[in-house]
Design an enzyme around this catalytic site. Structure first.
Site, PDB file in Angstrom:
ATOM      1  N   SER A  42     -12.173  35.424  25.699  1.00 12.95           N
ATOM      2  CA  SER A  42     -12.106  36.843  25.341  1.00 12.95           C
ATOM      3  C   SER A  42     -11.775  37.066  23.868  1.00 12.95           C
ATOM      4  O   SER A  42     -10.781  36.540  23.355  1.00 12.95           O
ATOM      5  CB  SER A  42     -11.029  37.509  26.207  1.00 12.95           C
ATOM      6  OG  SER A  42     -10.564  38.685  25.608  1.00 12.95           O
ATOM      7  N   GLY A  43     -12.565  37.917  23.219  1.00 22.12           N
ATOM      8  CA  GLY A  43     -12.290  38.263  21.814  1.00 22.12           C
ATOM      9  C   GLY A  43     -10.976  39.011  21.697  1.00 22.12           C
ATOM     10  O   GLY A  43     -10.174  38.764  20.790  1.00 22.12           O
ATOM     11  N   LEU A  44     -10.743  39.918  22.650  1.00 22.90           N
ATOM     12  CA  LEU A  44      -9.489  40.682  22.629  1.00 22.90           C
ATOM     13  C   LEU A  44      -8.297  39.736  22.745  1.00 22.90           C
ATOM     14  O   LEU A  44      -7.337  39.821  21.976  1.00 22.90           O
ATOM     15  CB  LEU A  44      -9.484  41.693  23.792  1.00 22.90           C
ATOM     16  CG  LEU A  44      -8.158  42.396  24.044  1.00 22.90           C
ATOM     17  CD1 LEU A  44      -7.768  43.275  22.852  1.00 22.90           C
ATOM     18  CD2 LEU A  44      -8.212  43.231  25.322  1.00 22.90           C
ATOM     19  N   ASP A  54      -8.517  43.270  17.558  1.00 25.27           N
ATOM     20  CA  ASP A  54      -9.844  42.891  18.069  1.00 25.27           C
ATOM     21  C   ASP A  54     -10.893  43.637  17.233  1.00 25.27           C
ATOM     22  O   ASP A  54     -11.649  44.458  17.749  1.00 25.27           O
ATOM     23  CB  ASP A  54      -9.924  43.284  19.559  1.00 25.27           C
ATOM     24  CG  ASP A  54     -11.206  42.777  20.224  1.00 25.27           C
ATOM     25  OD1 ASP A  54     -11.893  41.929  19.619  1.00 25.27           O
ATOM     26  OD2 ASP A  54     -11.514  43.249  21.333  1.00 25.27           O
ATOM     27  N   ASP A  81     -16.873  35.199  24.121  1.00 28.34           N
ATOM     28  CA  ASP A  81     -17.129  36.563  23.671  1.00 28.34           C
ATOM     29  C   ASP A  81     -17.472  36.466  22.182  1.00 28.34           C
ATOM     30  O   ASP A  81     -16.590  36.271  21.345  1.00 28.34           O
ATOM     31  CB  ASP A  81     -15.846  37.368  23.911  1.00 28.34           C
ATOM     32  CG  ASP A  81     -15.933  38.784  23.403  1.00 28.34           C
ATOM     33  OD1 ASP A  81     -16.997  39.165  22.858  1.00 28.34           O
ATOM     34  OD2 ASP A  81     -14.925  39.510  23.555  1.00 28.34           O
ATOM     35  N   ASP A  83     -18.633  38.783  20.234  1.00 34.51           N
ATOM     36  CA  ASP A  83     -18.677  40.113  19.602  1.00 34.51           C
ATOM     37  C   ASP A  83     -20.134  40.502  19.285  1.00 34.51           C
ATOM     38  O   ASP A  83     -20.962  40.514  20.164  1.00 34.51           O
ATOM     39  CB  ASP A  83     -17.771  40.131  18.361  1.00 34.51           C
ATOM     40  CG  ASP A  83     -16.296  40.062  18.745  1.00 34.51           C
ATOM     41  OD1 ASP A  83     -15.988  40.238  19.941  1.00 34.51           O
ATOM     42  OD2 ASP A  83     -15.450  39.800  17.873  1.00 34.51           O
ATOM     43  N   GLU A 110     -22.664  41.696  21.899  1.00 34.85           N
ATOM     44  CA  GLU A 110     -22.750  43.118  22.265  1.00 34.85           C
ATOM     45  C   GLU A 110     -23.504  43.905  21.200  1.00 34.85           C
ATOM     46  O   GLU A 110     -23.465  43.539  20.010  1.00 34.85           O
ATOM     47  CB  GLU A 110     -21.340  43.683  22.476  1.00 34.85           C
ATOM     48  CG  GLU A 110     -20.444  43.637  21.262  1.00 34.85           C
ATOM     49  CD  GLU A 110     -18.950  43.743  21.603  1.00 34.85           C
ATOM     50  OE1 GLU A 110     -18.431  42.826  22.278  1.00 34.85           O
ATOM     51  OE2 GLU A 110     -18.315  44.720  21.185  1.00 34.85           O
ATOM     52  N   LYS A 116     -16.943  45.072  14.679  1.00 41.64           N
ATOM     53  CA  LYS A 116     -16.823  45.934  15.858  1.00 41.64           C
ATOM     54  C   LYS A 116     -15.346  46.110  16.203  1.00 41.64           C
ATOM     55  O   LYS A 116     -14.475  45.419  15.677  1.00 41.64           O
ATOM     56  CB  LYS A 116     -17.573  45.324  17.035  1.00 41.64           C
ATOM     57  CG  LYS A 116     -17.239  43.869  17.304  1.00 41.64           C
ATOM     58  CD  LYS A 116     -16.651  43.608  18.638  1.00 41.64           C
ATOM     59  CE  LYS A 116     -15.136  43.736  18.652  1.00 41.64           C
ATOM     60  NZ  LYS A 116     -14.561  43.398  19.947  1.00 41.64           N
ATOM     61  N   ASN A 118     -12.641  46.910  19.784  1.00 46.00           N
ATOM     62  CA  ASN A 118     -12.613  46.797  21.244  1.00 46.00           C
ATOM     63  C   ASN A 118     -13.187  48.050  21.903  1.00 46.00           C
ATOM     64  O   ASN A 118     -12.967  49.167  21.451  1.00 46.00           O
ATOM     65  CB  ASN A 118     -11.160  46.566  21.702  1.00 46.00           C
ATOM     66  CG  ASN A 118     -11.104  46.274  23.180  1.00 46.00           C
ATOM     67  OD1 ASN A 118     -11.010  47.182  24.008  1.00 46.00           O
ATOM     68  ND2 ASN A 118     -11.201  45.001  23.530  1.00 46.00           N
ATOM     69  N   SER A 119     -13.903  47.821  23.002  1.00 45.73           N
ATOM     70  CA  SER A 119     -14.625  48.904  23.674  1.00 45.73           C
ATOM     71  C   SER A 119     -13.702  49.991  24.223  1.00 45.73           C
ATOM     72  O   SER A 119     -14.147  51.101  24.474  1.00 45.73           O
ATOM     73  CB  SER A 119     -15.463  48.341  24.820  1.00 45.73           C
ATOM     74  OG  SER A 119     -16.377  47.410  24.313  1.00 45.73           O
ATOM     75  N   ARG A 155     -24.888  42.096  25.951  1.00 46.42           N
ATOM     76  CA  ARG A 155     -23.957  43.112  26.467  1.00 46.42           C
ATOM     77  C   ARG A 155     -24.371  44.494  25.983  1.00 46.42           C
ATOM     78  O   ARG A 155     -24.517  44.737  24.785  1.00 46.42           O
ATOM     79  CB  ARG A 155     -22.553  42.767  25.980  1.00 46.42           C
ATOM     80  CG  ARG A 155     -21.533  43.869  26.114  1.00 46.42           C
ATOM     81  CD  ARG A 155     -20.155  43.265  25.981  1.00 46.42           C
ATOM     82  NE  ARG A 155     -19.144  44.216  25.594  1.00 46.42           N
ATOM     83  CZ  ARG A 155     -17.885  43.894  25.374  1.00 46.42           C
ATOM     84  NH1 ARG A 155     -17.504  42.625  25.467  1.00 46.42           N
ATOM     85  NH2 ARG A 155     -17.018  44.805  25.015  1.00 46.42           N
ATOM     86  N   HIS A 186     -21.314  47.115  30.466  1.00 42.43           N
ATOM     87  CA  HIS A 186     -19.897  47.458  30.354  1.00 42.43           C
ATOM     88  C   HIS A 186     -19.681  48.934  30.643  1.00 42.43           C
ATOM     89  O   HIS A 186     -20.556  49.761  30.389  1.00 42.43           O
ATOM     90  CB  HIS A 186     -19.382  47.108  28.950  1.00 42.43           C
ATOM     91  CG  HIS A 186     -17.913  46.811  28.925  1.00 42.43           C
ATOM     92  ND1 HIS A 186     -17.120  46.806  30.053  1.00 42.43           N
ATOM     93  CD2 HIS A 186     -17.072  46.496  27.894  1.00 42.43           C
ATOM     94  CE1 HIS A 186     -15.880  46.511  29.733  1.00 42.43           C
ATOM     95  NE2 HIS A 186     -15.822  46.306  28.417  1.00 42.43           N
TER      96      HIS A 186
HETATM   97  C1  SPV Z   1     -12.962  41.006  25.552  1.00 44.47           C
HETATM   98  O1  SPV Z   1     -12.321  40.504  26.469  1.00 44.47           O
HETATM   99  O2  SPV Z   1     -12.702  40.808  24.361  1.00 44.47           O
HETATM  100  C2  SPV Z   1     -14.074  41.897  25.831  1.00 44.47           C
HETATM  101  C3  SPV Z   1     -14.068  42.671  27.048  1.00 44.47           C
HETATM  102  O3  SPV Z   1     -14.937  42.009  25.005  1.00 44.47           O
HETATM  103  S1  SPV Z   1     -13.413  44.195  26.662  1.00 44.47           S
HETATM  104  O4  SPV Z   1     -12.081  44.029  26.188  1.00 44.47           O
HETATM  105  O5  SPV Z   1     -13.470  44.931  27.916  1.00 44.47           O
HETATM  106  O6  SPV Z   1     -14.244  44.823  25.670  1.00 44.47           O
HETATM  107 MG    MG Z   2     -14.443  41.417  23.154  1.00 48.34          MG
END
Ligand code: SPV
Ligand code: MG
Length: 535
Positions: A42-44, A54, A81, A83, A110, A116, A118-119, A155, A186
């Site tokens: 996970s990027g986050l 993130d 991930d 990004d 994505e 970017k 975080n979503s 994504r 997502h």
């Molecule tokens: C992550 O885990 O970094 C993701 C998923 O990209 S989210 O946090 O839902 O964007």
């Molecule tokens: Mg991410």
């Protein structure tokens, strides 16, 4: 199976697959040990663990370093991930090549703009890449991979950005045509409406991956029935680590002591296990030179030693007082002085009286009806690695132990060439025949044991001193023999250590003989006890 192939199969199979978030080598290992078949890098979580946002604050090569540690620590595939691919189509090509080199099985990119965020942070305010630009990036990635099983997941952020269902469908289809292996759809809604609407219309054109972080209340069977391919539990190891770390930090800060947390945190043993410490221990045995290796000793001290009369009424012979200390104390002390610190003792008669510390004990409770090999069999788990076995009534000079520690041979016995003296005393002794008698010539040759049962006086080359050393390989042979003998209890019962040596010789094993003269004492009589006090 290659990790890329594993991931590809997971994503394409009919049964629902799960990827567990991890953000470093340790959490990746924890995810694998929990049973997960794959990991979401996970990027986050990786950025949170690095203490940054993130928002591409960690550079892509820094993320790559983390991913490599995760891949090294685990045997299951990692979907990273990625990004936005950290730039344009060209950055994407380089990223794919580097991920393949570092053992990452797939990447998810994505359709947003670098850098970017975080979503779940101002999702609707985030610009999306054009369909054309993002499709080109997918194509470039697919063309760059050298392993045909490497997975690229596209994504779609259309729902997140508030662009709606039609746009989500249009983008998913374009990315499919560009060559993506799967679509990650997502959604930031608290329910799965958007996802289920998409699943229905999409109708299985490509596997679909989802991240139910916000719609976590949805039963997993709903995803299963909707035909979802893979569910990502996206950040829960990182979040649980935060909760645990905060609790521990607050407690220790308040207490200024560790007592209240010790039982709530993983043991150091668990930490060493996750780090794979046991593998290193095994490797050290294989690769380190002798002096860096630990030799252990097993002392057989189960018998009473009736010949000492009163002295062994309440304790075994090994615990008889010799010059103010138990005989066994002297023996163990010599081992320690020679650098042999891993010590095991087999007890039997009056075992409660054998109470020296820093020793591992094994018990031969059938001591009254068995002999030495049965005692050794009780300690078979310690017959491993370099190991010296000796008797609990034999005192050795330190140099004899050192000499044994330094040998590389699989089986080594110490033989006293000056055996005439004890012969004259007419005492029980283990005479042996060797490949040649002790001589100047024998000093340069490798002498081996021929028999522990010399046929005539002329065949006697010396007296075995009651001490034998096995190398790691030798110990394995002996341990196997001991385990085999366990199925023949009657034979095992009567075997003495020389019988075991004879068995090795008969089995074609070279049992090396080191000749020495004196400097050991077999404590057999009250007289010997007195001599031992001077030893
Ligand atoms: C992550 O885990 O970094 C993701 C998923 O990209 S989210 O946090 O839902 O964007
Ligand atoms: Mg991410």
């Amino acid at each position: 199976m290659k990790k890329t192939t594993q991931l590809k199969h997971m994503i394409n199979r009919p049964e629902l697959a799960f990827l567990m978030e991890a953000h470093n080598g340790l959490s990746a290992k924890v995810a694998e040990e929990a049973g997960f078949e794959g990991i979401w890098g996970s990027g986050l979580s990786i950025s949170a663990a690095l203490g940054v946002r993130d928002h591409n604050e960690a550079s892509w090569t820094q993320v790559l370093e983390v991913a490599e540690f995760m891949a090294d620590a685990t045997t299951v595939p990692i979907l990273l991930d990625g990004d936005t691919g950290y730039g344009d189509f060209n950055s994407m090509r380089r990223l794919i090549r580097k991920l393949e080199q570092r053992g990452v099985a797939g990447v998810c990119i994505e359709d947003k703009i670098f850098p970017k965020t975080n979503s779940f942070i101002r999702g609707s305010a985030q610009p999306l890449a054009t369909i054309e630009e993002f499709s080109g990036k997918i194509k470039a990635g697919k063309d760059a991979q050298s392993d045909s099983d490497f997975v690229i997941v596209a994504r779609v952020e259309a729902f997140i950005a508030g662009w709606g269902f039609e746009e989500a469908m249009k983008r998913a289809e374009a990315y499919r045509l560009a060559g993506a292996d799967a679509i990650l759809m997502h959604s930031a809604l608290r329910n799965p409406t958007e996802i289920l609407q998409f699943m229905k219309a999409w109708a299985g054109r490509l596997p679909v991956v989802i991240v139910p972080t916000k719609y976590y209340q949805t039963p997993t069977d709903v995803f299963r029935e909707a035909g979802v391919s893979t569910v990502i539990w996206a950040n829960h190891l990182m979040r649980s680590a935060i909760t645990a770390m905060k609790g521990t930090a607050a407690q220790i800060f308040k207490d200024q002591a560790l007592l209240n947390v010790e039982d709530k945190v993983a043991t150091l043993q668990e930490v060493f296990h996750l780090q794979g410490e046991s593998e290193l221990e095994e490797a050290e045995k294989r690769y380190l030179p002798k002096h860096g290796r630990q030799t252990r000793a097993i002392v057989l001290a189960a018998s009473q030693g009736e010949a000492l009369g009163e002295l062994t009424a309440d304790r075994p012979k090994a615990m008889v007082n010799v010059g103010g200390k138990a005989l066994l104390w002297h023996i163990l002390d010599t081992y320690r002085a020679a650098g042999v610190k891993d010590l095991a003792v087999v007890r039997g008669y009056k075992k409660a009286a054998v109470n020296l510390t820093n020793v591992k004990y094994f018990d031969n409770d059938a001591y009254a009806t068995t002999q030495e090999v049965a005692s050794l069999a009780c300690a078979v788990e310690a017959v491993e690695g370099d190991v010296i076995v000796s008797y609990g009534d034999v005192l050795l000079k330190k140099y004899i132990v050192q000499e044994l520690v330094e040998t590389d041979d699989d089986f080594v016995v110490m033989v006293d060439s000056n055996y005439h003296e004890s012969r004259n005393k007419g005492r029980a002794a283990d005479y042996v025949t060797c490949s040649e008698p002790s001589s100047k010539r024998a000093f340069y040759n490798t002498v081996t044991l021929k028999s522990v049962r010399p046929e005539s006086d002329a065949d006697v080359h010396g007296e075995w001193m009651g001490v034998v050393k096995f190398s790691q390989r030798g110990a394995k042979v002996v341990a196997d023999k001991l385990r085999g003998l366990a199925t023949e209890p009657e034979r095992l019962r009567t075997m003495k250590l020389p019988d075991l040596l004879q068995l090795l010789v008969q089995g074609g094993h070279a049992v090396r003989v080191i000749y020495t003269s004196g400097h050991w004492l077999d404590v057999d009589s009250v007289d010997d006890v007195l001599v031992g006090a001077q030893f």
